[in-house]
Scaffold this active site. Structure first.
Site, PDB file in Angstrom:
ATOM      1  N   SER A   1     -28.383  -1.158 -14.777  1.00 33.71           N
ATOM      2  CA  SER A   1     -27.572  -0.899 -13.597  1.00 33.71           C
ATOM      3  C   SER A   1     -27.898   0.473 -12.971  1.00 33.71           C
ATOM      4  O   SER A   1     -29.030   0.686 -12.558  1.00 33.71           O
ATOM      5  CB  SER A   1     -26.100  -1.040 -13.984  1.00 33.71           C
ATOM      6  OG  SER A   1     -25.296  -1.084 -12.859  1.00 33.71           O
TER       7      SER A   1
ATOM      8  N   HIS B   1     -23.445  -9.182 -15.229  1.00 37.28           N
ATOM      9  CA  HIS B   1     -23.890  -7.785 -15.205  1.00 37.28           C
ATOM     10  C   HIS B   1     -23.769  -7.093 -16.568  1.00 37.28           C
ATOM     11  O   HIS B   1     -24.548  -6.202 -16.883  1.00 37.28           O
ATOM     12  CB  HIS B   1     -23.045  -7.028 -14.163  1.00 37.28           C
ATOM     13  CG  HIS B   1     -23.672  -5.763 -13.686  1.00 37.28           C
ATOM     14  ND1 HIS B   1     -24.767  -5.746 -12.855  1.00 37.28           N
ATOM     15  CD2 HIS B   1     -23.385  -4.462 -13.926  1.00 37.28           C
ATOM     16  CE1 HIS B   1     -25.111  -4.498 -12.599  1.00 37.28           C
ATOM     17  NE2 HIS B   1     -24.288  -3.690 -13.237  1.00 37.28           N
TER      18      HIS B   1
END
Ligand SMILES: *[C@@H]1O[C@H](CO)[C@@H](O)[C@H](O)[C@H]1NC(C)=O
Ligand SMILES: *[C@@H]1O[C@H](CO)[C@@H](O)[C@H](O)[C@H]1NC(C)=O
Ligand SMILES: *[C@@H]1O[C@H](CO)[C@@H](O)[C@H](O)[C@H]1NC(C)=O
Length: 397
Positions: A165, A370
């Site tokens: 990320s 995610h």
């Protein structure tokens, strides 16, 4: 009801919540309470700790799980996260898996989190200037200092970078802003890559639409640090989210899944008790605002100070766009179909612009979100084969 009765009831309620939280914390899994050194040691890789001082004075904690690979592997966590994240799945976590296989593993902590909340002259508790940073400064200052320390210590010429990320975002800043670092990274493995946020669905897209308001609220209330262990929000999350049933329902089901993508089998209640005592580990409000700006302006660009401020900082009314074509390091992109933060179309835009994409994989597990890239229960089945495929094509031993 008499006002005094009301006050007494409120006080009693707070005391009883406090008691419940206190009693519940006695029953948390052991790994909830261990820090990076204790976790790595528990899983048989006692780490060394290094102190890295950046060009602009931040003091960062860097951990090493020593191994025999000639090329070191650096793991860089995401927004508001810490080096703990790579260890939370214990013997099947990425850091331990790599260390078990002989890799020389290094774990970064970027400025402002619980391990890197220090500066040579700024006091994070008193100086708002400490918190004036975002992924830009992380890429521009923290990563060079960390990479130089690793290369100097190991005498290696380059390292492998694995980011999650924001850990990927900062690497693109590094490659575009400090071009000499491209040759110091033999391959950059991007887990849930983030450079664009135009296709993010709600609820994040709602925050993106509100970006100017959120920025103003942070300013008006003088909120500089967010999600730190000793901030109100950080304190509440670390105590309420690990509570059985209600904690999972409120934090994971109602907050984490809508944001990151829905994947209950991979992020089960017992593990949430571990992740929510470690995450979040603190960041700056500007870090959040900068990401929201990226979505709002639909540009992967430097921080927007408003036209007047931009002229002062950049000699231009618009903040400069990061030149992804100047990121010449080899990049591997690992993407989740169910990732509601780093969406497939946004990664597609990134892929088209990066100069040297050597690998692209849309995860075979359709529910991959995610968080699965660092916390998934069975990452070793559906994620590590791809990571090792990339690692194996660069000589580490
Ligand atoms: C939080 O406060 C405690 C007690 O004062 C202190 O030991 C700790 O370092 C603080 N942590 C952070 C991240 O500020
Ligand atoms: C994630 O985004 C997709 C596509 O916009 C949407 O259908 C889905 O409901 C979202 N997931 C969650 C958990 O909100
Ligand atoms: C600022 O930008 C103008 C026009 O783009 C240029 O002529 C000038 O040299 C720049 N000034 C500095 C200090 O870079």
């Amino acid at each position: 009801m008499q006002p005094t009765t009301l006050v007494t009831s409120a006080i009693l309620l707070i005391i009883s919540i406090h008691q419940v939280v206190h009693v519940a914390s006695e029953f948390l899994p052991e790994d909830s309470k261990l820090n990076t050194i204790e976790l790595a040691t528990k899983y048989k890789h006692p780490p060394l700790q290094f102190e890295v001082v950046t060009e602009d004075g931040y003091i960062l904690a860097l951990f090493r799980l020593p191994g025999r690979s000639k090329v070191p592997v650096l793991l860089v966590h995401g927004l508001g996260d810490s080096s703990d994240t790579w260890l939370l799945r214990g013997s099947t976590s990425l850091a331990i898996t790599l260390a078990d296989d002989g890799y020389d593993v290094w774990l970064a902590n970027v400025r402002g989190n619980r391990y890197s909340r220090r500066h040579v002259h700024l006091n994070p508790d008193k100086d708002p200037a400490f918190w004036r940073y975002s992924f830009h400064e992380i890429g521009y200052y923290d990563l060079p200092a960390i990479i130089d320390t690793i290369l100097k210590t190991t005498k290696a010429e380059s390292l492998t970078y694995i980011g999650h990320s924001q850990g990927t975002t900062a690497s693109y800043v590094l490659g575009s802003q400090r071009k000499e670092y491209n040759s110091k990274i033999n391959v950059m493995i991007s887990l849930a890559p983030v450079a664009y946020l135009h296709h993010t669905p709600p609820p994040i897209s709602i925050l993106i639409d509100l970006s100017p308001v959120i920025e103003q609220v942070f300013k008006d209330l003088s909120i500089h640090e967010v999600f730190g262990d000793n901030t109100t929000l950080g304190y509440v999350i670390h105590r309420l989210c690990p509570l059985p049933f209600i904690g999972y329902f409120v934090c994971t089901y109602s907050l984490a899944f809508p944001t990151a993508g829905y994947d209950p089998p991979e992020l089960e209640p017992k593990f949430s008790q571990i992740s929510s005592t470690h995450y979040p580990a603190g960041t700056s409000s500007r870090s959040i605002v900068h990401f929201l700006q990226v979505g709002y302006r639909e540009k992967f660009a430097q921080y927007d100070y408003g036209s007047e401020g931009n002229v002062k900082h950049y000699n231009s009314t618009e903040p400069p766009v990061y030149r992804l074509d100047q990121v010449t390091m080899p990049v591997a992109l690992l993407v989740g179909d169910n990732d509601n933060l780093s969406t497939v179309p946004d990664v597609e835009l990134l892929k088209q612009q990066l100069a040297n994409v050597v690998y692209y994989n849309l995860n075979p597990r359709l529910l991959c979100n995610h968080l699965d890239f660092v916390w998934g229960r069975h990452m070793s089945d559906y994620l590590y084969p791809q990571i090792y495929e990339v690692l194996d094509s660069y000589k580490h031993f």
